[in-house]
Design an enzyme around this catalytic site. Structure first.
Site, short mmCIF file in Angstrom:
data_model
loop_
_atom_site.label_atom_id
_atom_site.label_comp_id
_atom_site.label_asym_id
_atom_site.label_seq_id
_atom_site.Cartn_x
_atom_site.Cartn_y
_atom_site.Cartn_z
N LEU A 33 0.83 -1.22 0.00
CA LEU A 33 0.00 0.00 0.00
C LEU A 33 0.86 1.26 0.00
CD1 LEU A 33 -2.52 -1.09 2.79
CD2 LEU A 33 -3.02 -0.92 0.33
N SER A 36 3.45 2.06 2.86
CA SER A 36 3.85 0.80 3.50
C SER A 36 5.37 0.71 3.68
CB SER A 36 3.34 -0.40 2.69
OG SER A 36 3.87 -0.40 1.38
N LYS A 38 7.78 1.02 0.83
CA LYS A 38 8.48 0.53 -0.37
C LYS A 38 9.68 1.43 -0.69
CE LYS A 38 4.78 0.97 -2.95
NZ LYS A 38 3.85 1.52 -1.94
N SER A 106 1.62 -1.53 -7.33
CA SER A 106 1.30 -2.70 -8.18
C SER A 106 0.24 -3.58 -7.53
CB SER A 106 2.57 -3.50 -8.50
OG SER A 106 3.39 -3.73 -7.38
N1 LIG Z 1 10.07 -0.30 9.23
C1 LIG Z 1 9.81 0.67 8.36
N2 LIG Z 1 10.14 0.50 7.05
C2 LIG Z 1 9.88 1.46 6.14
N3 LIG Z 1 9.30 2.65 6.43
C3 LIG Z 1 8.97 2.88 7.72
C4 LIG Z 1 9.20 1.89 8.74
N4 LIG Z 1 8.75 2.39 9.89
C5 LIG Z 1 8.25 3.62 9.62
N5 LIG Z 1 8.39 3.94 8.32
C6 LIG Z 1 7.95 5.20 7.69
O1 LIG Z 1 6.85 4.92 6.84
C7 LIG Z 1 6.83 5.80 5.73
C8 LIG Z 1 6.82 4.93 4.47
O2 LIG Z 1 6.74 5.76 3.34
P1 LIG Z 1 7.26 5.35 1.90
O3 LIG Z 1 8.57 4.65 2.00
O4 LIG Z 1 7.19 6.58 1.04
O5 LIG Z 1 6.14 4.29 1.46
P2 LIG Z 1 5.68 3.87 0.00
O6 LIG Z 1 6.83 4.10 -0.94
O7 LIG Z 1 5.33 2.42 0.17
O8 LIG Z 1 4.49 4.73 -0.30
C9 LIG Z 1 8.08 6.67 5.83
O9 LIG Z 1 7.72 7.90 6.38
C10 LIG Z 1 8.98 5.85 6.77
O10 LIG Z 1 9.87 6.66 7.48
MG LIG Z 2 6.97 5.28 -2.67
#
Ligand SMILES: Nc1ncnc2c1ncn2[C@@H]1O[C@H](COP(=O)(O)OP(=O)(O)O)[C@@H](O)[C@H]1O
Ligand SMILES: [Mg+2]
Length: 200
Positions: A33, A36, A38, A106
């Site tokens: 999501l 999440s 990624k 995806s």
């Molecule tokens: N264990 C973890 N792994 C990855 N992100 C984390 C974790 N714990 C907290 N976060 C936070 O969650 C958010 C994830 O965002 P993001 O990486 O942009 O997600 P996506 O690319 O899936 O949309 C970030 O602000 C990150 O700092």
């Molecule tokens: Mg992203």
């Protein structure tokens, strides 16, 4: 049209390119999501691999929508086309000997499986960012969930558009682990899978 298009072989093989780079190329396909993790995990891993002298490339959903996929929206057909193009691009990079890290929601199983079919059996490594919707929505690091709940964004995954969880992902990232542990987990997988040297 295709009758007049002939596949052109290249002088250097995929194996030779991989050997030159001292790695076995693959696609690490991060799915999950929005929010999440990624992008965060793909970039943390990319940094680590760079330090280990690996040759990598990050393809991020948001960034590709600025360029290659700027003509696509978020309806189901556009999402499918988005992933198809990324799959083809990833395959080109794998053929060039690169370890590719992709960060795309995806949401559809069939789209991800289409990409899997483009490369060899052990070259597609699906990484499921299994962070519950409630946590992603609480993070809301881009403010998109709030907008989606207010009806300002249509077709938002998890709210008004489905996310189909992987059934058999190669790597399952449980939200209770921290970022460094997740990087280590994937590095170990890459060693065991022969993508990077065991000693790295
Ligand atoms: N264990 C973890 N792994 C990855 N992100 C984390 C974790 N714990 C907290 N976060 C936070 O969650 C958010 C994830 O965002 P993001 O990486 O942009 O997600 P996506 O690319 O899936 O949309 C970030 O602000 C990150 O700092
Ligand atoms: Mg992203």
């Amino acid at each position: 049209m295709f009758n007049n298009v002939v596949w052109q072989d290249t002088e250097i093989s995929k194996e030779e390119r991989a050997f030159q780079k001292n790695q076995k190329p693959c696609i690490l396909w991060f799915t999950g999501l929005s929010g999440s993790g990624k992008t965060t995990l793909a970039n943390a891993l990319d940094l680590k691999l760079f330090e280990l002298n690996c040759h990598t490339c990050v393809l991020d959903g948001d960034n590709l929508r600025y360029g290659l996929n700027s003509d696509l929206g978020f309806d189901d057909a556009s999402r499918t086309e988005n992933i198809r193009r990324v799959g083809e691009l990833s395959k080109i990079l794998v053929d060039s000997g690169i370890i590719v890290l992709t960060a795309f929601i995806s949401p559809f199983i069939t789209d991800r499986e289409q990409v899997r079919k483009l490369v060899d059996d052990d070259e597609f490594i699906e990484v499921f960012m299994d962070t519950p919707l409630s946590i992603c929505e609480k993070r809301d690091n881009k403010g998109l969930y709030k907008k989606a709940r207010n009806g300002e964004i249509k077709n938002f995954t998890g709210i008004s558009s489905p996310y189909e969880k992987p059934m058999n992902s190669e790597i399952h990232i449980n939200n209770s682990f921290n970022l460094n542990e997740n990087v280590k987990l994937i590095l170990n997988f890459l060693k065991m899978n022969g993508n990077i040297p065991l000693k790295s």
